[in-house]
Design a protein around this motif. Sequence first.
Motif, PDB file in Angstrom:
ATOM      1  N   PRO A 102       0.775  -1.235   0.000  1.00  0.00           N
ATOM      2  CA  PRO A 102       0.000   0.000   0.000  1.00  0.00           C
ATOM      3  C   PRO A 102       0.811   1.293   0.000  1.00  0.00           C
ATOM      4  N   LEU A 103       1.929   1.330   0.703  1.00  0.00           N
ATOM      5  CA  LEU A 103       2.685   2.572   0.842  1.00  0.00           C
ATOM      6  C   LEU A 103       3.824   2.714  -0.160  1.00  0.00           C
ATOM      7  N   VAL A 104       3.908   1.801  -1.103  1.00  0.00           N
ATOM      8  CA  VAL A 104       4.986   1.832  -2.091  1.00  0.00           C
ATOM      9  C   VAL A 104       4.397   2.179  -3.451  1.00  0.00           C
ATOM     10  N   ARG A 105       5.041   3.125  -4.134  1.00  0.00           N
ATOM     11  CA  ARG A 105       4.513   3.608  -5.410  1.00  0.00           C
ATOM     12  C   ARG A 105       4.620   2.584  -6.525  1.00  0.00           C
ATOM     13  N   GLU A 106       5.606   1.706  -6.445  1.00  0.00           N
ATOM     14  CA  GLU A 106       5.813   0.719  -7.500  1.00  0.00           C
ATOM     15  C   GLU A 106       5.879  -0.683  -6.903  1.00  0.00           C
ATOM     16  N   PRO A 107       5.515  -1.709  -7.675  1.00  0.00           N
ATOM     17  CA  PRO A 107       5.707  -3.083  -7.209  1.00  0.00           C
ATOM     18  C   PRO A 107       7.187  -3.326  -6.901  1.00  0.00           C
ATOM     19  N   LEU A 108       7.458  -4.099  -5.878  1.00  0.00           N
ATOM     20  CA  LEU A 108       8.848  -4.350  -5.492  1.00  0.00           C
ATOM     21  C   LEU A 108       9.161  -5.832  -5.479  1.00  0.00           C
ATOM     22  N   ILE A 109      10.448  -6.128  -5.348  1.00  0.00           N
ATOM     23  CA  ILE A 109      10.939  -7.509  -5.319  1.00  0.00           C
ATOM     24  C   ILE A 109      11.333  -7.858  -3.884  1.00  0.00           C
ATOM     25  N   LEU A 110      10.844  -8.976  -3.386  1.00  0.00           N
ATOM     26  CA  LEU A 110      11.247  -9.480  -2.078  1.00  0.00           C
ATOM     27  C   LEU A 110      12.313 -10.565  -2.258  1.00  0.00           C
ATOM     28  N   PRO A 111      13.104 -10.846  -1.216  1.00  0.00           N
ATOM     29  CA  PRO A 111      14.110 -11.907  -1.326  1.00  0.00           C
ATOM     30  C   PRO A 111      13.528 -13.238  -1.793  1.00  0.00           C
ATOM     31  N   SER A 112      12.324 -13.558  -1.367  1.00  0.00           N
ATOM     32  CA  SER A 112      11.712 -14.831  -1.776  1.00  0.00           C
ATOM     33  C   SER A 112      11.442 -14.878  -3.273  1.00  0.00           C
ATOM     34  N   ASP A 113      11.229 -13.712  -3.892  1.00  0.00           N
ATOM     35  CA  ASP A 113      10.971 -13.674  -5.335  1.00  0.00           C
ATOM     36  C   ASP A 113      12.201 -14.107  -6.131  1.00  0.00           C
ATOM     37  N   ILE A 114      13.371 -13.905  -5.557  1.00  0.00           N
ATOM     38  CA  ILE A 114      14.609 -14.362  -6.188  1.00  0.00           C
ATOM     39  C   ILE A 114      14.918 -15.798  -5.780  1.00  0.00           C
ATOM     40  N   ALA A 115      14.726 -16.118  -4.503  1.00  0.00           N
ATOM     41  CA  ALA A 115      15.057 -17.454  -4.004  1.00  0.00           C
ATOM     42  C   ALA A 115      14.236 -18.553  -4.674  1.00  0.00           C
ATOM     43  N   GLN A 116      13.086 -18.201  -5.243  1.00  0.00           N
ATOM     44  CA  GLN A 116      12.229 -19.185  -5.911  1.00  0.00           C
ATOM     45  C   GLN A 116      12.748 -19.581  -7.295  1.00  0.00           C
ATOM     46  N   ASN A 117      13.741 -18.871  -7.800  1.00  0.00           N
ATOM     47  CA  ASN A 117      14.257 -19.162  -9.140  1.00  0.00           C
ATOM     48  C   ASN A 117      14.755 -20.612  -9.201  1.00  0.00           C
ATOM     49  N   LYS A 118      14.223 -21.381 -10.139  1.00  0.00           N
ATOM     50  CA  LYS A 118      14.532 -22.812 -10.229  1.00  0.00           C
ATOM     51  C   LYS A 118      15.962 -23.087 -10.692  1.00  0.00           C
ATOM     52  N   ASN A 119      16.641 -22.081 -11.212  1.00  0.00           N
ATOM     53  CA  ASN A 119      18.030 -22.259 -11.645  1.00  0.00           C
ATOM     54  C   ASN A 119      19.024 -22.096 -10.497  1.00  0.00           C
ATOM     55  N   LEU A 120      18.537 -21.718  -9.321  1.00  0.00           N
ATOM     56  CA  LEU A 120      19.405 -21.540  -8.161  1.00  0.00           C
ATOM     57  C   LEU A 120      19.518 -22.844  -7.381  1.00  0.00           C
ATOM     58  N   ARG A 121      20.758 -23.223  -7.088  1.00  0.00           N
ATOM     59  CA  ARG A 121      21.028 -24.446  -6.332  1.00  0.00           C
ATOM     60  C   ARG A 121      21.706 -24.080  -5.014  1.00  0.00           C
ATOM     61  N   THR A 122      21.199 -24.634  -3.924  1.00  0.00           N
ATOM     62  CA  THR A 122      21.759 -24.330  -2.605  1.00  0.00           C
ATOM     63  C   THR A 122      23.107 -25.021  -2.415  1.00  0.00           C
ATOM     64  N   LEU A 123      24.127 -24.224  -2.088  1.00  0.00           N
ATOM     65  CA  LEU A 123      25.472 -24.745  -1.845  1.00  0.00           C
ATOM     66  C   LEU A 123      25.741 -24.972  -0.360  1.00  0.00           C
ATOM     67  N   TRP A 124      25.090 -24.175   0.462  1.00  0.00           N
ATOM     68  CA  TRP A 124      25.348 -24.219   1.907  1.00  0.00           C
ATOM     69  C   TRP A 124      24.154 -23.632   2.629  1.00  0.00           C
ATOM     70  N   HIS A 125      23.828 -24.217   3.763  1.00  0.00           N
ATOM     71  CA  HIS A 125      22.688 -23.764   4.547  1.00  0.00           C
ATOM     72  C   HIS A 125      23.109 -23.551   5.995  1.00  0.00           C
ATOM     73  N   LEU A 126      22.594 -22.494   6.606  1.00  0.00           N
ATOM     74  CA  LEU A 126      22.925 -22.159   7.992  1.00  0.00           C
ATOM     75  C   LEU A 126      21.652 -22.011   8.805  1.00  0.00           C
ATOM     76  N   SER A 127      21.652 -22.576  10.019  1.00  0.00           N
ATOM     77  CA  SER A 127      20.550 -22.362  10.948  1.00  0.00           C
ATOM     78  C   SER A 127      21.101 -22.321  12.367  1.00  0.00           C
ATOM     79  N   TYR A 128      20.777 -21.263  13.086  1.00  0.00           N
ATOM     80  CA  TYR A 128      21.190 -21.181  14.485  1.00  0.00           C
ATOM     81  C   TYR A 128      20.103 -21.826  15.335  1.00  0.00           C
ATOM     82  N   ASP A 129      20.413 -22.982  15.889  1.00  0.00           N
ATOM     83  CA  ASP A 129      19.416 -23.758  16.618  1.00  0.00           C
ATOM     84  C   ASP A 129      18.961 -23.093  17.913  1.00  0.00           C
ATOM     85  N   ASP A 130      19.726 -22.079  18.372  1.00  0.00           N
ATOM     86  CA  ASP A 130      19.322 -21.433  19.627  1.00  0.00           C
ATOM     87  C   ASP A 130      18.072 -20.590  19.444  1.00  0.00           C
ATOM     88  N   LEU A 131      17.734 -20.250  18.208  1.00  0.00           N
ATOM     89  CA  LEU A 131      16.532 -19.447  17.972  1.00  0.00           C
ATOM     90  C   LEU A 131      15.380 -20.347  17.538  1.00  0.00           C
TER      91      LEU A 131
END
Length: 217
Positions: free
Chosen positions: A184-213
């Motif tokens: 609502p408050l943005v004049r133009e449509p924008l791109i979120l990180p998930s919009d890029i992460a969904q690209n099927k040509n991207l392959r995960t090389l490494w994953h990080l998760s902090y289990d304390d959270l």
Amino acid sequence: MSISTRSNCCKWLITFILLLSFCGCGRTLQSVILPTPPTEKFSSGDIVLRLGRTLQSELIASSGDSLTHYSHIGIILFRGDSCCVVHIEPKEKREADEILCEPIERFFSSDVASAGCVMSYEALSPTQRDRIAIKTQELLDSRILFDHDYLLSDSTRMYCTELVENIYSEVGISLSEGRRRTLPLVREPLILPSDIAQNKNLRTLWHLSYDDLRPAR
């Protein structure tokens, strides 16, 4: 107040919070852990994503696709043997909110990240990677500032996803594949990180998760 009115007010409030700190990740932990990413697996041009530890980060991530739950994005640039992440976010304890190049360990440190990953665009040729690295360095040298208006039509300033999308456009690739979000408050449509992460040509090389959270999603 009707249900419809309450829903609209909630939507505007969430959008306002998002815009206050889109792609920013507050430092909330006193004890900082620096991870050890396997940088020997990475190359210039690889994509880095992280989920921050703030309410704002969670709202950004939850506004996108639930399977790619991240709030901030950057791109890897090697300087000799040093692996750094080039990214841009609203200023925090800095004089200007300009583009940054910081060690990958710092980008994924536990005070700013609860989860993250490094992804590689599989179809890139060596020539394309070289062009992407050159473009990344050019933008870094230009000291471009964060775009608080979130305008894709104006590349004189950029926000985090716009920066990565712009770099890949140098070799004719749209990482977002045209995906856009309207707020609502943005004049133009924008791109979120998930919009890029969904690209099927991207392959995960490494994953990080902090289990304390909590586990990464």
